[in-house]
Design an enzyme around this catalytic site. Sequence first.
Site, PDB file in Angstrom:
ATOM      1  N   THR A   1      -5.330  -0.604   6.301  1.00 37.27           N
ATOM      2  CA  THR A   1      -6.734  -0.419   6.982  1.00 37.27           C
ATOM      3  C   THR A   1      -6.823  -1.033   8.286  1.00 37.27           C
ATOM      4  OG1 THR A   1      -7.352  -1.708   5.100  1.00 37.27           O
ATOM      5  CG2 THR A   1      -8.082  -2.842   6.673  1.00 37.27           C
TER       6      THR A   1
ATOM      7  N   VAL B   1       0.907  -0.748  -0.387  1.00 40.19           N
ATOM      8  CA  VAL B   1       0.580   0.073   0.051  1.00 40.19           C
ATOM      9  C   VAL B   1       0.486   0.956   0.388  1.00 40.19           C
ATOM     10  CG1 VAL B   1      -1.678   1.514   0.991  1.00 40.19           C
ATOM     11  CG2 VAL B   1      -2.001  -1.012   0.998  1.00 40.19           C
TER      12      VAL B   1
ATOM     13  N   LYS C   1      -8.513 -11.413   5.440  1.00 44.70           N
ATOM     14  CA  LYS C   1      -8.333 -11.253   7.175  1.00 44.70           C
ATOM     15  C   LYS C   1      -9.349  -9.951   7.836  1.00 44.70           C
ATOM     16  CE  LYS C   1      -5.096  -7.129   6.433  1.00 44.70           C
ATOM     17  NZ  LYS C   1      -4.432  -6.233   7.127  1.00 44.70           N
TER      18      LYS C   1
ATOM     19  N   CYS D   1      -6.381  -9.253   1.529  1.00 42.63           N
ATOM     20  CA  CYS D   1      -7.410  -8.623   2.498  1.00 42.63           C
ATOM     21  C   CYS D   1      -8.870  -9.197   2.410  1.00 42.63           C
ATOM     22  CB  CYS D   1      -7.788  -7.439   1.471  1.00 42.63           C
ATOM     23  SG  CYS D   1      -6.439  -6.549   1.077  1.00 42.63           S
TER      24      CYS D   1
ATOM     25  N   LYS E   1      15.363  -3.042   2.991  1.00 42.50           N
ATOM     26  CA  LYS E   1      14.753  -2.232   1.412  1.00 42.50           C
ATOM     27  C   LYS E   1      14.618  -1.419   0.542  1.00 42.50           C
ATOM     28  CE  LYS E   1       9.449  -3.339   1.547  1.00 42.50           C
ATOM     29  NZ  LYS E   1       8.440  -3.932   2.827  1.00 42.50           N
TER      30      LYS E   1
ATOM     31  N   ARG F   1      -1.009 -15.484  -0.441  1.00 44.95           N
ATOM     32  CA  ARG F   1      -1.208 -15.259   1.049  1.00 44.95           C
ATOM     33  C   ARG F   1      -2.840 -15.656   1.073  1.00 44.95           C
ATOM     34  NH1 ARG F   1       0.660  -9.473   2.802  1.00 44.95           N
ATOM     35  NH2 ARG F   1       0.217  -8.876  -0.002  1.00 44.95           N
TER      36      ARG F   1
ATOM     37  N   LEU G   1      -6.925  -0.714  -3.206  1.00 41.08           N
ATOM     38  CA  LEU G   1      -6.492  -1.327  -3.955  1.00 41.08           C
ATOM     39  C   LEU G   1      -6.287  -2.182  -4.548  1.00 41.08           C
ATOM     40  CD1 LEU G   1      -3.278   0.810  -3.202  1.00 41.08           C
ATOM     41  CD2 LEU G   1      -4.852   1.616  -4.985  1.00 41.08           C
ATOM     42  N   ARG G   2      -6.648  -3.224  -5.601  1.00 37.66           N
ATOM     43  CA  ARG G   2      -6.212  -4.332  -5.920  1.00 37.66           C
ATOM     44  C   ARG G   2      -5.261  -4.841  -6.079  1.00 37.66           C
ATOM     45  NH1 ARG G   2     -10.012  -4.267 -11.010  1.00 37.66           N
ATOM     46  NH2 ARG G   2      -9.419  -2.682 -11.240  1.00 37.66           N
TER      47      ARG G   2
ATOM     48  N   LEU H   1     -19.011 -11.195  -9.407  1.00 42.46           N
ATOM     49  CA  LEU H   1     -19.521 -12.824  -9.271  1.00 42.46           C
ATOM     50  C   LEU H   1     -18.835 -13.915 -10.069  1.00 42.46           C
ATOM     51  CD1 LEU H   1     -23.067 -11.275 -10.523  1.00 42.46           C
ATOM     52  CD2 LEU H   1     -22.625 -12.072  -8.397  1.00 42.46           C
TER      53      LEU H   1
HETATM   54  C1  UDX Z   1      -9.279  -7.178  -3.084  1.00 41.18           C
HETATM   55  C2  UDX Z   1      -9.986  -5.712  -2.887  1.00 41.18           C
HETATM   56  O1  UDX Z   1     -10.699  -5.753  -4.173  1.00 41.18           O
HETATM   57  C3  UDX Z   1      -9.662  -4.228  -3.024  1.00 41.18           C
HETATM   58  O2  UDX Z   1     -10.527  -3.056  -3.650  1.00 41.18           O
HETATM   59  C4  UDX Z   1      -8.920  -4.348  -1.848  1.00 41.18           C
HETATM   60  O3  UDX Z   1      -8.128  -2.716  -1.311  1.00 41.18           O
HETATM   61  C5  UDX Z   1      -7.708  -5.409  -1.257  1.00 41.18           C
HETATM   62  O4  UDX Z   1      -8.990  -6.276  -1.335  1.00 41.18           O
HETATM   63  P1  UDX Z   1      -7.840  -8.223  -4.417  1.00 41.18           P
HETATM   64  O5  UDX Z   1      -7.296  -9.299  -3.345  1.00 41.18           O
HETATM   65  O6  UDX Z   1      -6.357  -7.374  -4.502  1.00 41.18           O
HETATM   66  O7  UDX Z   1      -8.309  -6.834  -4.173  1.00 41.18           O
HETATM   67  O8  UDX Z   1      -7.971  -9.156  -5.015  1.00 41.18           O
HETATM   68  P2  UDX Z   1      -9.512  -8.918  -5.465  1.00 41.18           P
HETATM   69  O9  UDX Z   1      -9.474  -9.041  -7.339  1.00 41.18           O
HETATM   70  O10 UDX Z   1     -10.347  -8.190  -5.132  1.00 41.18           O
HETATM   71  O11 UDX Z   1     -10.178 -10.463  -5.240  1.00 41.18           O
HETATM   72  C6  UDX Z   1      -9.797 -11.294  -4.254  1.00 41.18           C
HETATM   73  C7  UDX Z   1      -9.799 -12.815  -4.302  1.00 41.18           C
HETATM   74  O12 UDX Z   1     -11.546 -12.613  -4.580  1.00 41.18           O
HETATM   75  C8  UDX Z   1      -9.164 -13.048  -4.957  1.00 41.18           C
HETATM   76  O13 UDX Z   1      -8.947 -14.813  -4.583  1.00 41.18           O
HETATM   77  C9  UDX Z   1     -10.560 -13.885  -6.774  1.00 41.18           C
HETATM   78  O14 UDX Z   1      -9.953 -15.164  -6.922  1.00 41.18           O
HETATM   79  C10 UDX Z   1     -11.480 -13.675  -5.565  1.00 41.18           C
HETATM   80  N1  UDX Z   1     -12.165 -13.317  -6.614  1.00 41.18           N
HETATM   81  C11 UDX Z   1     -13.167 -12.738  -7.335  1.00 41.18           C
HETATM   82  C12 UDX Z   1     -13.724 -14.788  -6.248  1.00 41.18           C
HETATM   83  O15 UDX Z   1     -12.875 -15.968  -6.252  1.00 41.18           O
HETATM   84  N2  UDX Z   1     -14.584 -14.938  -7.623  1.00 41.18           N
HETATM   85  C13 UDX Z   1     -14.791 -13.072  -8.317  1.00 41.18           C
HETATM   86  O16 UDX Z   1     -15.907 -12.729  -9.176  1.00 41.18           O
HETATM   87  C14 UDX Z   1     -13.995 -11.490  -7.644  1.00 41.18           C
END
Ligand code: UDX
Length: 439
Positions: free
Chosen positions: A122, A12, A267, A264, A36, A332, A154-155, A254
């Site tokens: 967070t 982040v 947790k 994220c 780092k 993770r 952020l994703r 979906l």
């Molecule tokens: C997420 C949030 O999207 C982001 O806004 C936040 O700041 C941090 O957490 P991230 O963990 O990077 O981001 O991944 P994301 O793309 O949201 O996917 C999370 C998990 O859900 C993954 O394991 C993904 O495979 C799964 N997922 C996502 C599904 O199984 N189905 C979906 O339709 C979308």
Amino acid sequence: MKNITVIGTGYVGLVSGAGISDFGHQVSCVDIDESKIASLKKGEIPIYEQGLESLVKRNVDANRLTFSSDVSNAIKDADVVFIAVGTPQDDEGNADISAVLKVAETIGSSLNGYKVICTKSTVPIGTGRKVIEAINKTSGPSAQFDYVSNPEFLREGAAVRDFTHPDRVVIGADSQKAFDFMKDVYHPLYVNETPVLHTNIETAEMIKYACNAFLALKISYINEIANFCEEVGADVFNVAQGMGLDGRISPKFLHPGPGYGGSCFPKDTNALASQAEAAGVPLQTIRGAIDANGIQQNRMVQKLRRLMEGSFENKIIAVLGLSFKPQTDDIRESPAIPMIRSLLEEKASVKAFDPVSNDNMKSIFPNVEFLQDVNSAVADADAAVIMTDWNEFRGMDISRITSLMKTPIILDTRNILNTDELDSSGVIYDNVGRKKTNA
Ligand code: UDX
């Protein structure tokens, strides 16, 4: 132009610091981890994130972005200090904010004039007040600062774009002066008419958790609908399409699968549920989503067992994809972990391949054989299971793959393979909520 210090050069902090420097501000990214900082100074980016390296380079070259391990001096130079240190999960499922509070104390002892202190990490709802107390504890009575909560959305894999093109910016600030400072920080977004929401501190903290938990809930919901589809001959792909066309629902998040993972959702859902229980308002829906996610991960193991008619003992299983989602090397809470663990417990030999995460997974499972491509991973395998929806798996030549395997058994937990092609190639297969072999 503002002087900004970002404390914490994790995921982040680094993305936010580089992103803010790209907005034209003077940014110093600081960390107590000197090695780092030394690597960052050499241009080495410690995480795999699309577009981050060039964003950092561009702003370092323009002298807008610097790195330092002198936290105290960097605070003294700043108009706005961002706290972006880790908040790992403790044994009870709560977020551990000790690093945040420690940084707050350092900020307090380094205050030398009015500053906005802003948390990006967070943190549990109510942490803002604790940060203010911690700053006050070390700053002395004449300290001048305002506190702001500015959560990130952020994703991984899309973080740079999410930072520079967000759906909204949430600013939890009790003081108008601090809000105006933050508006300056995000000036280019403001000009582009990105919605900027001004709330109180607790509301901003809540928005972050409420968003992540809702998305996790949406995934668990479609996963359960997918499981139900399997029993009644419905196709979840079309069900999700039909749902997504309803503007109130939207097609995003979906996609059924092996359960959500990452740093994220697991947790944050746990932390939110624990906080709500402590406040006497249990969130039944979120508890349900968490339970459903665990069940979904187990269900994938059961599916594979069914395809293999019983036991994994002495079988060779190819696991394709190890990261919790594509475009990242982050493992993770990856659903691949419980899958591999079950296979090893039941005495299977596991051959794994991921385009970028092999090394990370090696540290957890030294007994797994890690391969450099799909073909070597599936060679002689009794079954293959796709755990991550990497594009290169979508384009796999199924006949070629199965010709290399001992038996043509594939579990597609991400629904990325074409079922007609699987049928015509004589594959014994299963997926999540769609037609399977002999169904
Ligand atoms: C997420 C949030 O999207 C982001 O806004 C936040 O700041 C941090 O957490 P991230 O963990 O990077 O981001 O991944 P994301 O793309 O949201 O996917 C999370 C998990 O859900 C993954 O394991 C993904 O495979 C799964 N997922 C996502 C599904 O199984 N189905 C979906 O339709 C979308």
